[in-house]
Design an enzyme around this catalytic site. Structure first.
Site, PDB file in Angstrom:
ATOM      1  N   GLN A 264       0.417  -0.886   0.273  1.00 12.11           N
ATOM      2  CA  GLN A 264       0.154   0.035   0.110  1.00 12.11           C
ATOM      3  C   GLN A 264       0.753   1.297   0.262  1.00 12.11           C
ATOM      4  O   GLN A 264       0.570   2.053  -0.787  1.00 12.11           O
ATOM      5  CB  GLN A 264      -0.845  -0.075   0.859  1.00 12.11           C
ATOM      6  CG  GLN A 264      -1.931  -1.090   1.390  1.00 12.11           C
ATOM      7  CD  GLN A 264      -2.376  -1.143   0.022  1.00 12.11           C
ATOM      8  OE1 GLN A 264      -3.756  -0.101  -0.796  1.00 12.11           O
ATOM      9  NE2 GLN A 264      -2.539  -2.092  -0.832  1.00 12.11           N
ATOM     10  N   HIS A 267       1.745   3.263  -3.430  1.00 14.43           N
ATOM     11  CA  HIS A 267       0.547   3.965  -3.765  1.00 14.43           C
ATOM     12  C   HIS A 267       0.891   5.778  -3.838  1.00 14.43           C
ATOM     13  O   HIS A 267       1.212   6.260  -5.148  1.00 14.43           O
ATOM     14  CB  HIS A 267      -0.794   4.754  -3.218  1.00 14.43           C
ATOM     15  CG  HIS A 267      -1.814   2.686  -4.026  1.00 14.43           C
ATOM     16  ND1 HIS A 267      -2.699   2.628  -4.875  1.00 14.43           N
ATOM     17  CD2 HIS A 267      -1.839   1.191  -3.010  1.00 14.43           C
ATOM     18  CE1 HIS A 267      -2.944   1.560  -4.829  1.00 14.43           C
ATOM     19  NE2 HIS A 267      -2.492   0.565  -3.938  1.00 14.43           N
ATOM     20  N   GLU A 333      -9.021   2.083   6.527  1.00 18.64           N
ATOM     21  CA  GLU A 333      -9.605   1.782   4.948  1.00 18.64           C
ATOM     22  C   GLU A 333      -9.373   0.460   4.744  1.00 18.64           C
ATOM     23  O   GLU A 333     -10.711  -0.782   3.865  1.00 18.64           O
ATOM     24  CB  GLU A 333      -8.505   2.672   3.668  1.00 18.64           C
ATOM     25  CG  GLU A 333      -9.200   2.283   2.558  1.00 18.64           C
ATOM     26  CD  GLU A 333      -8.313   2.917   1.238  1.00 18.64           C
ATOM     27  OE1 GLU A 333      -8.941   3.035   0.353  1.00 18.64           O
ATOM     28  OE2 GLU A 333      -7.504   3.506   1.888  1.00 18.64           O
ATOM     29  N   HIS A 334      -8.233  -0.013   5.012  1.00 18.18           N
ATOM     30  CA  HIS A 334      -8.106  -1.528   4.810  1.00 18.18           C
ATOM     31  C   HIS A 334      -7.001  -2.042   6.082  1.00 18.18           C
ATOM     32  O   HIS A 334      -6.127  -1.510   7.141  1.00 18.18           O
ATOM     33  CB  HIS A 334      -6.900  -2.303   3.728  1.00 18.18           C
ATOM     34  CG  HIS A 334      -7.369  -1.081   2.091  1.00 18.18           C
ATOM     35  ND1 HIS A 334      -6.472   0.152   1.867  1.00 18.18           N
ATOM     36  CD2 HIS A 334      -7.602  -1.657   1.806  1.00 18.18           C
ATOM     37  CE1 HIS A 334      -6.809   0.229   0.794  1.00 18.18           C
ATOM     38  NE2 HIS A 334      -7.647  -1.156  -0.015  1.00 18.18           N
ATOM     39  N   ASP A 367      -7.585  -5.262  -3.934  1.00 12.51           N
ATOM     40  CA  ASP A 367      -8.072  -4.352  -4.531  1.00 12.51           C
ATOM     41  C   ASP A 367      -8.189  -4.551  -5.981  1.00 12.51           C
ATOM     42  O   ASP A 367      -8.602  -4.255  -6.783  1.00 12.51           O
ATOM     43  CB  ASP A 367      -5.899  -4.360  -5.033  1.00 12.51           C
ATOM     44  CG  ASP A 367      -5.353  -2.972  -3.865  1.00 12.51           C
ATOM     45  OD1 ASP A 367      -6.698  -2.254  -3.370  1.00 12.51           O
ATOM     46  OD2 ASP A 367      -4.593  -2.412  -3.481  1.00 12.51           O
ATOM     47  N   HIS A 426     -52.744  21.435   7.882  1.00  9.96           N
ATOM     48  CA  HIS A 426     -52.647  20.174   7.966  1.00  9.96           C
ATOM     49  C   HIS A 426     -53.408  18.792   7.564  1.00  9.96           C
ATOM     50  O   HIS A 426     -54.424  18.234   7.185  1.00  9.96           O
ATOM     51  CB  HIS A 426     -50.893  19.154   8.318  1.00  9.96           C
ATOM     52  CG  HIS A 426     -49.548  19.603   7.880  1.00  9.96           C
ATOM     53  ND1 HIS A 426     -49.101  21.299   7.497  1.00  9.96           N
ATOM     54  CD2 HIS A 426     -48.665  18.960   7.646  1.00  9.96           C
ATOM     55  CE1 HIS A 426     -48.270  21.051   7.545  1.00  9.96           C
ATOM     56  NE2 HIS A 426     -47.291  19.739   6.991  1.00  9.96           N
TER      57      HIS A 426
END
Length: 435
Positions: A264, A267, A333-334, A367, A426
């Site tokens: 990761q 990236h 996230e992961h 992924d 109403h």
């Protein structure tokens, strides 16, 4: 190589969420500042349309595409020229993602509230969506798959993919992105990236008509643009730089953990890699593995910067109960769980975009080919947001059907509540039906 945070002996139970947030590693991403910077660009696209998008692409991507809309022949040619091995891998990814996302479809359901009175919840797709496929430091045909498949399963009629123009490809998006679009049957593709692409999707520009929802991951500028257009269109989330957290004990293989952190970190220099463990021996072994594996990686310098950044750390805790509290506060996230009885610990996790259980479910699998979706909330947003799914593209609509008898029976209660709220009209709207 990677910072270390020692929370052993810390009374974690005494720290609230804000306190834990302050002691855990996190990337410094000022989306608010980025939003202020991109606001004029969004206004320019809204005012001048296609010309503004093309000019922004030339300024930020270093190329001006011959047209924003990618020609059909370019899509077909990209698929024809695609490496057969890459095509086969994409087809596996598509098939598995479709299988998982098909099971997310919701059916209409009618509740008979009383005799003669019912409420049906219908699930209807939005009509037109804009799907962002990044193309900066890396190219992500997998993100095309993860965006397109749930939208198709939801029944969206019109799918639009945007991806940055590439100077080395004549101003078109990367050929693998185009091939993935063609493989999935997406015909409307634009050579536009960054904040200007989000603005084009939201406001329309040239041949691109406005969409209903914008989805997909991107850098801080894309996240900022999505924040600014929310309300004009729907968005999935402000997905920013990727994160991995690993909860591990001394049963974990340090080579596996190090490789997963590296996977990761490659990236982006602001990607986050966090190991949470109750084993100092494992922590030391993972750091030793990083020293061996990082220099061998293709993107070693980028990985080294990501691991050394303030967003990455090895976090030592007293036990796995404390580790669970830490990873829930981090809301990665992961999240990988590499412990004894990993499934039991994984099912106790409350906050994560996706959880990967045991030694043979690395984030890399998710992924590409697990069948799960990799467009996931980042920056701690997993405590309140979900990843991209079929539900992202659906709207629940209540259809109310009452006959005369059912309305007559409940009318006094409607009138009383209307009077309690000082909204007598109403109540009158009900009473007039029985005069």
């Amino acid at each position: 190589m990677i910072p270390r945070t020692d929370l052993r002996g810390t009374a974690l139970s005494a720290l609230d969420a804000a306190g834990l947030h302050d002691v855990l590693p996190r990337a410094e991403l000022d989306v608010e500042a980025a939003a202020a910077a991109v606001a004029p660009l969004l206004a320019d696209v809204r005012e001048r349309g296609e010309a503004a998008v093309l000019e922004a692409g030339e300024r930020f991507d270093g190329v001006r595409p011959p047209s924003l809309r990618v020609p059909a022949e370019a899509l077909a040619q990209a698929l024809d020229r695609l490496d057969p091995a890459v095509r086969a891998a994409l087809e596996v990814s598509i098939e598995r993602a479709r299988r998982v996302h098909e099971d997310q479809r919701r059916l209409d359901h009618t509740t008979q509230v009383v005799p003669g009175g019912s409420v049906t919840e219908r699930w209807l797709p939005v009509r037109r969506v804009g799907l962002y496929a990044p193309g900066g430091r890396a190219v992500y045909p997998s993100s095309v798959v993860m965006n397109v498949v749930p939208a198709q399963v939801a029944g969206v009629e019109e799918l639009v993919v945007v991806s940055p123009p590439q100077r080395e490809h004549g101003g078109l998006p990367h050929p693998t992105i185009l091939a993935a679009c063609a493989l999935l049957g997406v015909e409307e593709v634009y050579a536009a990236g960054g904040a200007q692409a989000v603005a084009m999707l939201a406001y329309g520009a040239g041949a691109c008509r406005p969409v209903d929802i914008v989805t997909g991951p991107g850098n801080v500028w894309v996240a900022a643009a999505k924040r600014l257009v929310r309300g004009v269109v729907g968005i999935d989330s402000e997905a920013g730089p990727t994160e991995i957290a690993v909860l591990a004990d001394d049963s974990a293989d340090p080579a596996h953990v190090a490789a997963d952190l590296i996977s990761q970190a490659e990236h982006d220099v602001v990607a986050a890699a966090v190991l949470v463990t109750d084993s100092p021996a494992l922590a030391d072994a993972v750091v030793a593995e990083l020293e061996v594996q990082v220099p061998q990686a293709k993107h070693a310098e980028r990985i080294r910067q990501a691991l050394a950044g303030r967003q990455s750390a090895v976090v030592l805790v007293d036990d796995l109960e404390a580790g669970l509290r830490v990873v829930d506060a981090y809301a990665a996230e992961h999240l990988e769980v590499q412990t004894r009885d990993a499934r039991r610990w994984a099912y106790r996790v409350r906050n994560a975009g996706a959880v990967f259980v045991g030694p043979y479910a690395p984030v890399s699998l998710g992924d590409y080919a697990a069948g799960s979706n990799h467009v996931l909330p980042t920056g701690g947003c997993a405590c309140h947001s979900s990843g991209l799914s079929v539900q992202t593209f659906l709207r629940g609509i209540h259809v109310v059907e009452y006959d005369e008898g059912a309305l007559r029976d409940v009318a006094p209660h409607v009138v009383v509540l209307a009077q309690a709220e000082d909204l007598p009209a109403h109540g009158q709207a009900v009473e007039v039906r029985f005069r």
